[in-house]
Scaffold this active site. Sequence first.
Site, short mmCIF file in Angstrom:
data_model
loop_
_atom_site.label_atom_id
_atom_site.label_comp_id
_atom_site.label_asym_id
_atom_site.label_seq_id
_atom_site.Cartn_x
_atom_site.Cartn_y
_atom_site.Cartn_z
N ASP A 222 37.09 36.24 37.65
CA ASP A 222 36.47 37.44 37.34
C ASP A 222 35.01 37.50 37.70
OD1 ASP A 222 38.61 39.54 36.96
OD2 ASP A 222 39.09 38.38 35.01
N LEU A 223 34.41 36.56 37.17
CA LEU A 223 33.04 36.54 36.94
C LEU A 223 32.37 36.39 38.32
CD1 LEU A 223 32.36 34.86 33.45
CD2 LEU A 223 31.86 37.27 34.03
#
Length: 397
Positions: free
Chosen positions: A167-168
């Site tokens: 995600d990051l």
Amino acid sequence: MHPLDGIRVLELANYMAGPYCGMLLADMGAEVIKVENPQGGDFSRLSAPQIAGESAGFMALNRNKQSVSLNLKNERGRDIFKDLVRTADALVENFRPGTMADLGLDYPVLAAINPRLVYSAATGYGQSGPYRQRAALDLIVQGMSGLMSITGEPGRPPVKVGVPAADLSAALFGAYAILAALFARERTGRGQFIDVSLLESALALQVWETSGYFANGQVPEPLGSAHRVNAPYQAFRTADGYVTIGATSPANWKAFCAALGLQALETDQRFATVPARRRHYRELAQQIEAVTTTQPSEHWYRLLEQVGVPCGVLNRLDQILADEHIQARGFVVTLPHGKAGAVRATGSPVRLSETPVRLDHAGPLLGEHTREVLSTLGLTDTQLDELDRTGVTASAA
């Protein structure tokens, strides 16, 4: 003055990849308008732990943003959103492919309204390919991307990275691409569509491992905290915890052996060269830990620091947040919030000398800025009251 002053970004996103991307842009001064469903908004608003009924994670991920509640399944809501698009420079969304098309708000539609719009879509597997419609969570992508296969201890069950790395990384790549597209727009006058996938973002982080595989065909395996090329370069047990040590150059290796009283290792053929030490890294670790476990972490940290060997104490999160260096840098900040009061958070790791980042406020209440933002489109108080009454919007008190 902030780097992205005057840039307006619309964010339609839940949880992590989209909101973190929006946060990065908001920190740089962009006006990020988070467009949320009036019925609950971003799903992460329900996440624990909470402060005064507000999610701590949501408030951190959505700092510096404005919240506009708008029902995009309603025709009037879509019309208002299109009016917002006319004023925007960029749009960030992280819905499954086809969701925005189902709403009649996909890139071709919005680009016709605003040809200068930079539209970034973060999805699990991208806008094309056989997996495009698969559900994707960070855990699933970490597993599929190979990231979990190289994380953890040898011979032990698979372990995911301790933070949502897929995600990051997608958020970081997305923000990077948006800035590039805005720069390109200055030359072309036109925006563009950005396709960012969690799968490819997680795979891209494995640049060292994939290059090795392409070179020799060897599939990398988990090594715990050890390095794929160098040794000693890992975490070592001490009397009260762990220290991380990287003694890889000839000078550092010699100083390290002297500091620990392990000069005999320098003439041991198993450890005489970096490749030899890497081949025998487990045996080397045993010899080192026989010494490091006799004293606490702080002892070894200070001793090795004095002789110039890279070393650090393996901290828990509470320890690093209280560390004198982090405190001196002012990296822990306090942000105001309309309901939760003063909220502590980590700041931005980016420090620009002339155009600093901003840290104005924690993530907003649902619909906190609905009336303020929509009034700039020419909507009157009477019209805004009617939108609230009919459920098109839900303005926060």
